[in-house]
Write a protein that holds these residues in place. Sequence first.
Motif, PDB file in Angstrom:
ATOM      1  N   UNK A  48       9.579  74.557  34.556  1.00 29.92           N
ATOM      2  CA  UNK A  48       8.935  74.141  35.381  1.00 29.92           C
ATOM      3  C   UNK A  48       7.698  75.385  35.328  1.00 29.92           C
ATOM      4  N   UNK A  49       6.604  74.846  35.503  1.00 31.60           N
ATOM      5  CA  UNK A  49       5.201  76.542  35.500  1.00 31.60           C
ATOM      6  C   UNK A  49       5.423  77.543  36.801  1.00 31.60           C
ATOM      7  N   UNK A  50       6.042  76.736  38.186  1.00 31.73           N
ATOM      8  CA  UNK A  50       6.377  77.844  39.664  1.00 31.73           C
ATOM      9  C   UNK A  50       7.842  78.336  38.647  1.00 31.73           C
ATOM     10  N   UNK A  51       8.848  78.252  37.634  1.00 29.06           N
ATOM     11  CA  UNK A  51       9.776  78.566  37.525  1.00 29.06           C
ATOM     12  C   UNK A  51      10.314  79.804  36.563  1.00 29.06           C
ATOM     13  N   UNK A  52      11.293  80.834  37.067  1.00 30.25           N
ATOM     14  CA  UNK A  52      10.962  81.975  36.103  1.00 30.25           C
ATOM     15  C   UNK A  52      10.539  82.273  34.050  1.00 30.25           C
ATOM     16  N   UNK A  57       5.715  82.125  30.326  1.00 33.17           N
ATOM     17  CA  UNK A  57       4.679  81.680  29.305  1.00 33.17           C
ATOM     18  C   UNK A  57       3.288  81.571  29.658  1.00 33.17           C
ATOM     19  N   UNK A  58       2.795  81.478  31.335  1.00 32.67           N
ATOM     20  CA  UNK A  58       1.781  80.810  31.756  1.00 32.67           C
ATOM     21  C   UNK A  58       1.327  82.539  31.494  1.00 32.67           C
TER      22      UNK A  58
END
Length: 452
Positions: A48-52, A57-58
């Motif tokens: 998920x976007x807020x996961x490690x 990736x972001x």
Amino acid sequence: MSTEDAPALFEAPAAGGGRTADDRARPLADRLRPGALEEVVGQDHLLAPDAPLGRMVRAGHLSSVILWGPPGCGKTTIARLLAARVGLDVEQVSATASGVAELRKIFAAAAARRRSGRGTLLFVDEVHRFNRAQQDCLLPYVEDGTVVLVGATTENPSFELNGALLSRCQVLVLRRLDEPALTELLDRAQRLTGGPLPLTDGARAALIAMADGDGRYLLGMVEQVLAAAPATPLDEAGLAAVVATRAPAYDKAGEEHYNLISALHKSMRGSDPDAALYWLARMLSGGEDPLYVARRLVRFASEDVGLADPGALQAALGAWQAYERLGSPEGELAIAQAVVHLATAPKSIGVYRGFTRAQAAARRTGSLRPPAHILNAPTRLMKNLGYGAGYQYDPDTADGFSGADYMPEGYPPPAERERFYEPTDHGNEQQIRERLAHWERLRRRKLGETGG
């Protein structure tokens, strides 16, 4: 081996989100391999976007990681997609087939790429199988960023990888695929193959349960169902006749071994016979040695039940002996009986705590002599030295209790010393507690009569 000449496992996804659906020569699991991280199922806690991994990736920067999870949960797929997303060339090795010499060639190629501004992701499948020399070889190149290491393992990294390597990597735990994730995979397979599987609702649920969290295994069973091409939808019995079954994942020498014996132990300690029987069945169906379980039951009987139920130890020993005489499968029932006995018995760690305290006192006090009155005196010299003088034979006293002091010479008097064994109010220990209190009253009375 760069992205350009990597094996099919690390091919870049085709335009439009994946490979062509009509290539029936490839296994279904390969044809359904996700073409983007967003298509990976069951691992949102990492992706998920807020996961490690989502944060990496972001940011466009990938750190070295160890992907630890059961088979068929997406470790290899995630490694491939991470490399594509952050723009790294890929080198892939198998820990079972790659030596230090091959690793050094890879590091030399990665260093050359780095000088030209390109990064390298080194994917090591079954990284837990690397020996110490191979692991040590990785360290400087991981530390200085020559390669970004992505290791995949089904084994507990803390057991299999050395501390130096672990300190340079983030360990990320992948989960076995749950029912919603497996259902999504099954739906994708049906869309790819052109329609619903020839299964009843019950057989479909059974198929998902039989996958046991392994997406690759689920898709393999789907292929078996399609190959059978039944004229009418299969029910549960028909499905079992078509697909190959397997035993639940269990490694007698690995982490799962310790996880399941811990689950059995704590279920018995928590007085839950149903859970205890379940974990026993899981261990035995996975191939665990029943005698290993029997030994653990004997330990449990002493450590967790103790004198709250004096029959617990005899029950555990009896189960051990019964299994040795009967073998499997008959003897397994005796072990199950002992498990239920221990789970339903009152619990006490009074003996365990008492022995622990006594051991500490013995280490602390060294070589103090026993009091002379409880020493045997087989020779005249020993009698002259006072051995056995004043000894009272307790069964022959009026109360059956002399109240004598049996601790070493120089030890604090009874009123000042630490109490080792403190029985609980559980089961048989309640009677022991009352008996000890009665003897303590008698001891104080006798000391008062003698002026002690």
